[in-house]
Design an enzyme around this catalytic site. Structure first.
Site, PDB file in Angstrom:
ATOM      1  N   TYR B  94       0.837  -1.201   0.000  1.00 33.19           N
ATOM      2  CA  TYR B  94       0.000   0.000   0.000  1.00 33.19           C
ATOM      3  C   TYR B  94       0.868   1.245   0.000  1.00 33.19           C
ATOM      4  CZ  TYR B  94      -4.260  -2.553   1.251  1.00 33.19           C
ATOM      5  OH  TYR B  94      -5.339  -3.383   1.251  1.00 33.19           O
ATOM      6  N   TYR B 133      -0.622  -9.899   0.599  1.00 34.87           N
ATOM      7  CA  TYR B 133       0.425  -9.300   1.439  1.00 34.87           C
ATOM      8  C   TYR B 133       0.427  -9.944   2.828  1.00 34.87           C
ATOM      9  CZ  TYR B 133      -3.374  -6.158   3.121  1.00 34.87           C
ATOM     10  OH  TYR B 133      -4.528  -5.630   3.625  1.00 34.87           O
ATOM     11  N   HIS B 146      -7.374  -8.540  -2.311  1.00 31.09           N
ATOM     12  CA  HIS B 146      -8.691  -7.938  -2.051  1.00 31.09           C
ATOM     13  C   HIS B 146      -8.667  -6.460  -2.406  1.00 31.09           C
ATOM     14  CE1 HIS B 146      -6.300  -7.256   1.577  1.00 31.09           C
ATOM     15  NE2 HIS B 146      -6.966  -6.117   1.677  1.00 31.09           N
ATOM     16  N   HIS B 148     -10.660  -2.969  -1.079  1.00 30.05           N
ATOM     17  CA  HIS B 148     -11.542  -2.404  -0.052  1.00 30.05           C
ATOM     18  C   HIS B 148     -12.600  -1.525  -0.725  1.00 30.05           C
ATOM     19  CE1 HIS B 148      -8.913  -3.421   3.446  1.00 30.05           C
ATOM     20  NE2 HIS B 148      -7.963  -3.331   2.538  1.00 30.05           N
TER      21      HIS B 148
HETATM   22 FE   LIG Z   1      -6.132  -4.478   2.674  1.00 30.11          FE
END
Ligand SMILES: [Fe+2]
Lengths: 166, 225
Positions: B94, B133, B146, B148
């Site tokens: 991220y 991750y 995934h 969000h």
């Molecule tokens: Fe996540």
């Protein structure tokens, strides 16, 4: 007949790239007439700060705000005070904000309310506060600290904030 | 209804242990939570739905289309409703200073998008497939790939933040966040399906995922925890 609802999942720790936005915590500009600042902390069951929480406050008359917590678990909003709100059945509710709490570790969001400390009479008659056992009501009422309203959210344990089923 | 939301306390997901409320939630009578959802104050640009076009170059990874409909529990489409998404890059990282996973950032990928549904409740994002991750929940813990999602719906009680998964991901049965949903049918509702009809030849695979939010006639869940 209801359809199959999509279940909730946690917001996780990395929502910072997607959800907070510039001036999201300002429902009113800080310099505007009647603007007040709300400050607080989100705390876990050990009283430790929750640095990865996101709060939303919402009242139809004053608008919507979104703020994340910082490394100290602290958040703030700037807003004007909402007026009384009518309740189902025609009674009145004391002025308040609906507060939604998301965090890593919350598989579903939590819903609470922030009421105002200078509304003793209206708070005493409020239909929602009256559903809460008296010893826990104060978790829903902000405290006046100098020029700032203070409202902590305790997710668990000692003085746990009252959360509402939704 | 057999479907259930995840509980607040799910000890296998360690993060719930000190954050789940210990006191029962307080029930409000009917009507207290069905006021309108917030009007979203953030502007949504046309380009915001395309996470591959937010920088000078294209991000590394498998380009995908993620699309579906947002409906209420009576099957009515939610028109012009806001859908917000965020995700890791193709390497599972991220763009977040707290993300310590030693995988590369991608200078061409932020990993956040927004769009409004159309008149039939359709949303559509173009992005890259996020990587799995690691996380420190337990030994050798890895999150399945995934995306969000955050949605408002029509009323305050419609608010939903959730995650969309990809079909066939072998990490799903081992993921306590997904497994916190008590029944298989509920977990299956978070898994997109490969959509060959929407897949664009020579360009991008498509995944389809519909989202159902609480609407006016939804049956409230029993109280938890
Ligand atoms: Fe996540």
């Amino acid at each position: 007949m209801s359809g199959p609802l999509t279940p909730s999942q946690t917001v996780g720790p990395f929502f910072g790239v997607g959800l907070p936005f510039e001036r999201g915590e300002q429902l009113a500009p800080p310099e505007s007439a009647g603007a007040m600042r709300i400050e607080g902390q989100v705390l876990d069951g050990k009283g430790e700060p929750v640095p990865d929480a996101l709060l939303e406050i919402w009242q139809p008359a004053t608008g919507f705000g979104r703020a994340r917590t910082d490394s100290e678990g602290a958040f703030s909003f700037t807003t004007v005070k909402p007026g009384p709100v009518s309740a189902p059945g025609g009674r009145m509710q004391a002025p308040h904000f609906n507060v939604t709490v998301f965090a890593r570790g919350l598989l579903r969001h939590l819903v609470t309310r922030m009421y105002f400390p200078d509304e003793t009479q209206a708070n005493a008659a409020d239909p929602v506060l009256n559903l809460v056992e008296p010893a826990r009501r104060e978790t829903l009422i902000a405290k006046q600290c100098g020029g700032v309203l203070h409202f902590d959210v305790r997710l668990q344990g000692e003085q746990e904030t009252v959360f509402f089923a939704i | 209804m057999s479907e259930r939301e995840p509980p607040y306390l799910y000890p296998d997901y360690v993060g719930t242990r000190l954050r789940a409320p210990a006191q029962p939630l307080v029930n409000l009578p009917d009507g207290f939570h069905d006021f309108p959802a917030p009007l979203f104050p953030r502007t949504i640009a046309q380009v915001d739905h395309d996470l591959t076009r937010q920088h000078a170059g294209e991000p590394i990874g498998e380009r995908i289309i993620v699309t579906g409909r947002v409906l209420d529990s009576d099957g009515r489409p939610l028109r012009k409703t806001v859908v917000e998404v965020w995700q890791a890059n193709a390497a599972g990282r991220y763009l977040d200073q707290d993300d310590q996973h030693p995988a590369p950032l991608d200078p061409n990928f932020t990993g956040a998008g927004r769009c409004l549904t159309d008149n039939d409740g359709h949303y559509r994002f173009i992005t890259i497939k996020p990587g799995a991750y690691p996380w420190k929940n337990h030994r050798n813990a890895w999150r399945p790939a995934h995306i969000h999602f955050s949605l408002f719906g029509s009323e305050f009680r419609s608010r939903l933040v959730t995650q969309m998964y990809f079909p066939g991901d072998p990490l799903m049965p081992r993921d306590p966040i997904l497994q916190s949903i008590p029944d298989q049918a509920g977990r299956d509702r978070l898994v997109s399906r490969f959509d060959p009809e929407t897949t664009v030849p020579e360009w991008a695979l498509a995944y389809r995922w519909d989202i159902v939010l609480r609407g006016r006639a939804a049956t409230p869940f029993e109280n938890e925890p």
